[in-house]
Design a protein around this motif. Structure first.
Motif, PDB file in Angstrom:
ATOM      1  N   LEU A  60      63.872  66.760  42.838  1.00 31.88           N
ATOM      2  CA  LEU A  60      64.169  67.830  43.790  1.00 31.88           C
ATOM      3  C   LEU A  60      64.256  69.171  43.073  1.00 31.88           C
ATOM      4  CD1 LEU A  60      65.269  68.719  46.725  1.00 31.88           C
ATOM      5  CD2 LEU A  60      67.451  68.726  45.530  1.00 31.88           C
ATOM      6  N   VAL A  61      65.023  69.240  41.998  1.00 30.61           N
ATOM      7  CA  VAL A  61      65.198  70.500  41.272  1.00 30.61           C
ATOM      8  C   VAL A  61      63.854  70.987  40.737  1.00 30.61           C
ATOM      9  CG1 VAL A  61      66.247  71.587  39.253  1.00 30.61           C
ATOM     10  CG2 VAL A  61      67.621  70.095  40.712  1.00 30.61           C
ATOM     11  N   SER A  75      60.802  70.227  41.795  1.00 33.07           N
ATOM     12  CA  SER A  75      59.892  70.620  42.881  1.00 33.07           C
ATOM     13  C   SER A  75      60.276  71.972  43.463  1.00 33.07           C
ATOM     14  CB  SER A  75      59.877  69.556  43.985  1.00 33.07           C
ATOM     15  OG  SER A  75      61.092  69.547  44.707  1.00 33.07           O
ATOM     16  N   ARG A  76      61.560  72.258  43.546  1.00 37.26           N
ATOM     17  CA  ARG A  76      62.001  73.552  44.070  1.00 37.26           C
ATOM     18  C   ARG A  76      61.705  74.667  43.065  1.00 37.26           C
ATOM     19  NH1 ARG A  76      65.667  72.941  48.513  1.00 37.26           N
ATOM     20  NH2 ARG A  76      64.846  71.123  49.584  1.00 37.26           N
ATOM     21  N   SER A 123      57.993  75.491  43.266  1.00 39.13           N
ATOM     22  CA  SER A 123      57.489  75.597  44.627  1.00 39.13           C
ATOM     23  C   SER A 123      56.635  76.850  44.826  1.00 39.13           C
ATOM     24  CB  SER A 123      58.664  75.630  45.606  1.00 39.13           C
ATOM     25  OG  SER A 123      58.202  75.863  46.911  1.00 39.13           O
ATOM     26  N   LYS A 163      60.031  81.017  50.543  1.00 37.29           N
ATOM     27  CA  LYS A 163      61.479  80.880  50.396  1.00 37.29           C
ATOM     28  C   LYS A 163      61.819  79.419  50.164  1.00 37.29           C
ATOM     29  CE  LYS A 163      62.844  84.720  53.341  1.00 37.29           C
ATOM     30  NZ  LYS A 163      63.656  85.123  54.490  1.00 37.29           N
ATOM     31  N   VAL A 164      62.676  79.172  49.190  1.00 32.29           N
ATOM     32  CA  VAL A 164      63.109  77.812  48.896  1.00 32.29           C
ATOM     33  C   VAL A 164      64.498  77.881  48.267  1.00 32.29           C
ATOM     34  CG1 VAL A 164      62.054  77.750  46.602  1.00 32.29           C
ATOM     35  CG2 VAL A 164      62.418  75.622  47.824  1.00 32.29           C
ATOM     36  N   ILE A 165      65.331  76.907  48.579  1.00 33.74           N
ATOM     37  CA  ILE A 165      66.671  76.848  47.991  1.00 33.74           C
ATOM     38  C   ILE A 165      66.584  76.026  46.718  1.00 33.74           C
ATOM     39  CG2 ILE A 165      69.028  76.034  48.269  1.00 33.74           C
ATOM     40  CD1 ILE A 165      68.681  76.562  51.289  1.00 33.74           C
ATOM     41  N   LEU A 166      66.963  76.630  45.600  1.00 32.18           N
ATOM     42  CA  LEU A 166      66.951  75.966  44.303  1.00 32.18           C
ATOM     43  C   LEU A 166      68.383  75.796  43.822  1.00 32.18           C
ATOM     44  CD1 LEU A 166      65.587  75.008  41.655  1.00 32.18           C
ATOM     45  CD2 LEU A 166      65.592  77.410  40.934  1.00 32.18           C
TER      46      LEU A 166
END
Length: 90
Positions: free
Chosen positions: A61-62, A64-65, A68, A72-75
């Motif tokens: 997850l970390v 891929s973010r 990305s 906009k993406v939450i990291l």
């Protein structure tokens, strides 16, 4: 005035071994957030930039973010120092 952000190897409140620590103008990010929001349990959180995350899914997850291409993406940038995961306050 422009802030200066950098990473330095330091110990933290709950981790006695040096690890990457995000600093803003010489103050660790967890302490900076704690001073702004003292009731939110930010003090002692450590960066997700370490290789200490235990769960493969959370590592993926970390990463891929971080890489990305979305606008906009939450990291997640901070994690729990007890279990080295994203379950607690991040």
């Amino acid at each position: 005035m422009m802030n200066i952000m950098y990473v330095e190897m330091l110990k933290s409140k709950y981790v006695s071994v040096e690890h990457p620590t995000i600093l803003v103008d010489g103050v660790s990010l967890d302490l900076l957030l704690h001073n702004l929001y003292p009731d939110n349990l930010y003090l002692g959180l450590i960066p997700t930039i370490t290789d200490w995350i235990h769960l493969k899914e959370e590592v993926e997850l970390v990463i891929s973010r971080f890489y990305s291409n979305l606008e906009k993406v939450i990291l997640p940038i901070l994690m729990c120092p007890d279990d080295f995961d994203l379950i607690c306050t991040i």
